[in-house]
Enzyme design. Structure first.
Site, PDB file in Angstrom:
ATOM      1  N   THR A 124     -16.487   1.016   3.125  1.00  0.00           N
ATOM      2  CA  THR A 124     -15.025   1.024   3.266  1.00  0.00           C
ATOM      3  C   THR A 124     -14.582   2.463   3.533  1.00  0.00           C
ATOM      4  O   THR A 124     -15.365   3.401   3.354  1.00  0.00           O
ATOM      5  CB  THR A 124     -14.323   0.530   1.982  1.00  0.00           C
ATOM      6  OG1 THR A 124     -14.535   1.504   0.942  1.00  0.00           O
ATOM      7  CG2 THR A 124     -14.841  -0.827   1.535  1.00  0.00           C
TER       8      THR A 124
ATOM      9  N   ASP B 165       0.861  -1.174   0.000  1.00  0.00           N
ATOM     10  CA  ASP B 165       0.000   0.000   0.000  1.00  0.00           C
ATOM     11  C   ASP B 165       0.901   1.228   0.000  1.00  0.00           C
ATOM     12  O   ASP B 165       2.091   1.142   0.337  1.00  0.00           O
ATOM     13  CB  ASP B 165      -0.898   0.012   1.243  1.00  0.00           C
ATOM     14  CG  ASP B 165      -2.159   0.842   1.060  1.00  0.00           C
ATOM     15  OD1 ASP B 165      -3.235   0.258   0.838  1.00  0.00           O
ATOM     16  OD2 ASP B 165      -2.066   2.085   1.122  1.00  0.00           O
TER      17      ASP B 165
ATOM     18  N   TYR C 290     -13.798   6.902 -13.440  1.00  0.00           N
ATOM     19  CA  TYR C 290     -13.881   5.697 -12.621  1.00  0.00           C
ATOM     20  C   TYR C 290     -14.530   4.561 -13.405  1.00  0.00           C
ATOM     21  O   TYR C 290     -14.037   3.423 -13.412  1.00  0.00           O
ATOM     22  CB  TYR C 290     -14.678   5.991 -11.345  1.00  0.00           C
ATOM     23  CG  TYR C 290     -14.690   4.844 -10.358  1.00  0.00           C
ATOM     24  CD1 TYR C 290     -13.590   4.589  -9.553  1.00  0.00           C
ATOM     25  CD2 TYR C 290     -15.802   4.006 -10.236  1.00  0.00           C
ATOM     26  CE1 TYR C 290     -13.585   3.539  -8.648  1.00  0.00           C
ATOM     27  CE2 TYR C 290     -15.807   2.958  -9.329  1.00  0.00           C
ATOM     28  CZ  TYR C 290     -14.702   2.727  -8.538  1.00  0.00           C
ATOM     29  OH  TYR C 290     -14.707   1.680  -7.644  1.00  0.00           O
TER      30      TYR C 290
ATOM     31  N   ASP D 222       3.689   2.210  -4.754  1.00  0.00           N
ATOM     32  CA  ASP D 222       2.833   2.980  -5.646  1.00  0.00           C
ATOM     33  C   ASP D 222       2.633   2.103  -6.876  1.00  0.00           C
ATOM     34  O   ASP D 222       3.597   1.814  -7.602  1.00  0.00           O
ATOM     35  CB  ASP D 222       3.510   4.300  -6.022  1.00  0.00           C
ATOM     36  CG  ASP D 222       2.650   5.186  -6.920  1.00  0.00           C
ATOM     37  OD1 ASP D 222       1.783   4.649  -7.635  1.00  0.00           O
ATOM     38  OD2 ASP D 222       2.857   6.415  -6.926  1.00  0.00           O
ATOM     39  N   VAL D 223       1.396   1.638  -7.109  1.00  0.00           N
ATOM     40  CA  VAL D 223       1.158   0.647  -8.156  1.00  0.00           C
ATOM     41  C   VAL D 223       1.383   1.197  -9.557  1.00  0.00           C
ATOM     42  O   VAL D 223       1.391   0.439 -10.534  1.00  0.00           O
ATOM     43  CB  VAL D 223      -0.262   0.046  -8.048  1.00  0.00           C
ATOM     44  CG1 VAL D 223      -0.428  -0.720  -6.747  1.00  0.00           C
ATOM     45  CG2 VAL D 223      -1.339   1.124  -8.185  1.00  0.00           C
TER      46      VAL D 223
ATOM     47  N   THR E 260     -15.471   4.644   0.562  1.00  0.00           N
ATOM     48  CA  THR E 260     -16.866   5.033   0.349  1.00  0.00           C
ATOM     49  C   THR E 260     -17.462   5.798   1.523  1.00  0.00           C
ATOM     50  O   THR E 260     -18.584   6.304   1.425  1.00  0.00           O
ATOM     51  CB  THR E 260     -17.744   3.788   0.093  1.00  0.00           C
ATOM     52  OG1 THR E 260     -17.701   2.929   1.240  1.00  0.00           O
ATOM     53  CG2 THR E 260     -17.279   3.030  -1.142  1.00  0.00           C
TER      54      THR E 260
ATOM     55  N   LYS F  93     -12.627   1.031 -14.457  1.00  0.00           N
ATOM     56  CA  LYS F  93     -13.112  -0.271 -14.003  1.00  0.00           C
ATOM     57  C   LYS F  93     -13.593  -1.134 -15.171  1.00  0.00           C
ATOM     58  O   LYS F  93     -13.483  -2.372 -15.128  1.00  0.00           O
ATOM     59  CB  LYS F  93     -14.214  -0.082 -12.967  1.00  0.00           C
ATOM     60  CG  LYS F  93     -13.710   0.539 -11.654  1.00  0.00           C
ATOM     61  CD  LYS F  93     -12.593  -0.283 -11.026  1.00  0.00           C
ATOM     62  CE  LYS F  93     -12.173   0.223  -9.661  1.00  0.00           C
ATOM     63  NZ  LYS F  93     -11.140  -0.615  -9.043  1.00  0.00           N
TER      64      LYS F  93
END
Length: 266
Positions: free
Chosen positions: A206, A40, A171, A66-67, A209, A175
């Site tokens: 989460t 993370d 977003y 950092d992905v 959200t 996705k």
């Protein structure tokens, strides 16, 4: 295999592992016998989850990531192989909603702006983390899984990767990209016994959200759209990831696991 444990002897990488769905997936995988490398960008929370898993007699290691950084992905996969000897599972869970991170309570009905108000920089940020990060992780994990004789890649998409809405186009696009990318990767690497599937959560409680669900109007609208009448929990999604990671799903690839309380059945 030990009764009740479904991931004995497996090694998993879980991104976004410091909170929410990622943290619960890391915990659940460890409870089922996997050695978990969780990553993370939030080091403090990530270390806390690592310590929690170890305190519960699980096997875990946290690494900052950092992905969006390809070189870091090579290091993460290398760390998993060096520490645990192999890579069997990759859960690409790290993601962002596109909401202003300073916003504690969402003031509009969706987390992101309408299309005409979206800047290119904001679009690129959402796509880079949510979609490019999944590509980079999958690309990095495949050689390790080939060396291990197969594996399972689980990419978190969303119901927003299946249906549209009146805002937050970046977003949705990110996705949707995850959904079809997963199918293409599944076809390409089926001969190597590498399975690739996407998971599509509905409205889940989460940290990501929480600002939206803190707005009563947003929360009531989302609940009304969910036939089972409650928000999902991180465990609801982690349980689906556990199934796809396990040998119980050995004939499942290129699929979409929708976990949304019935929302997209409407």
């Amino acid at each position: 295999m030990e009764p009740g444990k479904r991931l004995i002897g497996k090694v998993a990488i879980v991104t976004g592992g410091a909170s929410g769905i990622g943290a619960e997936t890391a915990r659940l995988f460890a409870r089922h016998g996997a050695a978990v490398l969780l990553t993370d960008s939030n080091t403090a929370l990530g270390k806390r989850i690592e310590e929690e898993i170890i305190a519960a007699d699980g096997t875990a290691l946290f690494a900052s990531q950092d992905v969006r950084e390809e070189a870091r992905w090579s290091e993460i996969v290398g760390l998993a192989e060096k520490t645990y000897g192999r890579v069997d599972i990759l859960c690409n869970i790290a993601g962002i909603s596109g909401r202003d991170p300073k916003q504690n309570i969402q003031t509009t009905m969706t987390a992101g702006p309408r299309l005409a108000d979206q800047t290119l920089a904001h679009w690129n940020q959402v796509m880079e983390i949510n979609a490019t990060g999944v590509f980079l992780g999958t690309k990095a994990a495949i050689p390790a899984m080939q060396r291990a004789g197969g594996g399972s890649i689980i990419n978190i998409s969303s119901i927003c990767g299946i249906v549209g809405s009146h805002a937050n186009a970046a977003y949705h696009a990110s996705k949707g990209a995850v959904r079809l990318f997963s199918k293409a990767a599944a076809i390409q690497y089926a001969p190597d016994r590498i399975r690739v599937n996407s998971v599509h959560p509905g409205f889940v409680d989460t940290p990501m959200t929480q600002p939206g669900h803190s707005n009563p109007e947003v929360a009531s609208q989302r609940l009304a759209a969910t036939p089972l009448g409650r928000f999902g929990t991180p465990h609801d999604i982690a349980a689906g990831c556990l199934y796809l990671a396990s040998d119980d799903a050995s004939w499942v690839t290129g699929s979409e696991l929708v976990i949304d309380g019935g929302m997209t059945a409407n």
